[in-house]
Scaffold this active site. Sequence first.
Site, short mmCIF file in Angstrom:
data_model
loop_
_atom_site.label_atom_id
_atom_site.label_comp_id
_atom_site.label_asym_id
_atom_site.label_seq_id
_atom_site.Cartn_x
_atom_site.Cartn_y
_atom_site.Cartn_z
N HIS A 114 0.83 -1.20 0.00
CA HIS A 114 0.00 0.00 0.00
C HIS A 114 0.87 1.26 0.00
CE1 HIS A 114 -3.39 -2.62 0.81
NE2 HIS A 114 -4.21 -1.60 0.96
N HIS A 167 0.51 -4.87 8.72
CA HIS A 167 1.95 -4.63 8.65
C HIS A 167 2.52 -4.20 10.00
CE1 HIS A 167 2.50 -5.02 4.35
NE2 HIS A 167 1.46 -4.25 4.14
#
Length: 341
Positions: A114, A167
């Site tokens: 992302h 993450h």
Amino acid sequence: MDALYTASVRFATTLQSGPPWLEKFWVTVTSLADPKSIFTVFFPLAYFLDRSVGVSVLWTGLVAEWLNVVLKWFLFGERLFWWVHESGLASTEPIALRQFPVSCETGPGSPSGHCMITGAALWPLVTTLTALASTHCRSPAVKLAPFGTYVLLLLAVGLSRIFVLAHFPHQVVGGILAGAALGWRLQAHTPVARTPVFFMATALALLLGALALHRLVIAAGIDIDWSIHLATKWCTNPAWLRLDTRPFASVCRDAGSALGLGLAAGFPLRQGQRLDYRQRLAGAVLALAAMQGLHRLPQPANVTLWYVTSFLKYTAGPWLVASLLPRLVLLICPWSSFHIE
């Protein structure tokens, strides 16, 4: 490394303990910053702002995503939502962490896609807007607004990825730095005036290159699907596991988009044809609607067929935006006096 991971879990716990409205904000940010948005939202908007900028956004995005897949295959990054269980930390400490429908990414975690892909693909758009602001306004605040927005967006995306447990913070930081560096480097090497053969060769190289690296990792005795197994094991809701988060789905997206640029390059507008600002606006609206409709078409449950249809969708997208829709706009919105010189 475990100490870093443990500290990251506590940071994610702190983020999730915020007010309910923040939860909606973080989930919305991480959803809007999905790499697919580069192909379905930012590329069409940028293309109808300026053709070369649009091609640069798509080219930078697909190259960054392909490199992100390769890095993930070789860096073996854990994801927070499964590490907290695999490490045994969840059974030894009272940790209150929640998963969301966007949590269960199936690829390895390092670096953050992302952050890396968004950071790279938006760089050409940000530099163009900064140049426009500098040309038309003397205010330093206005001149710095595009870059400031870019930095704040990446920070928000990074925090949202930690919030949804996709993450660890170091993966987010690595993704942001890699994305900005790639965007800066690739912007000057956008193949705007290339022939269809170049883009078709690029599509083939991306596809065959990924397959070759995949085989190389397997030949080295590494289970390349290890992250899919862990995601499947620890995802709270099996329905949250999506095929479009698998690494090879990204490869299909990138190769298909490169081929789509080749098809568009093979059917350009005639010499002298151009769109005025009203036609550009109409084109942007039509392109967004067309891309959303295209990518909402149902896909088969069979994994192989799913990859094939995904490839075809992302091949059709650039052709629609860069070839078919400009012609359609010139046909139905003949406002400009600059049709044919």
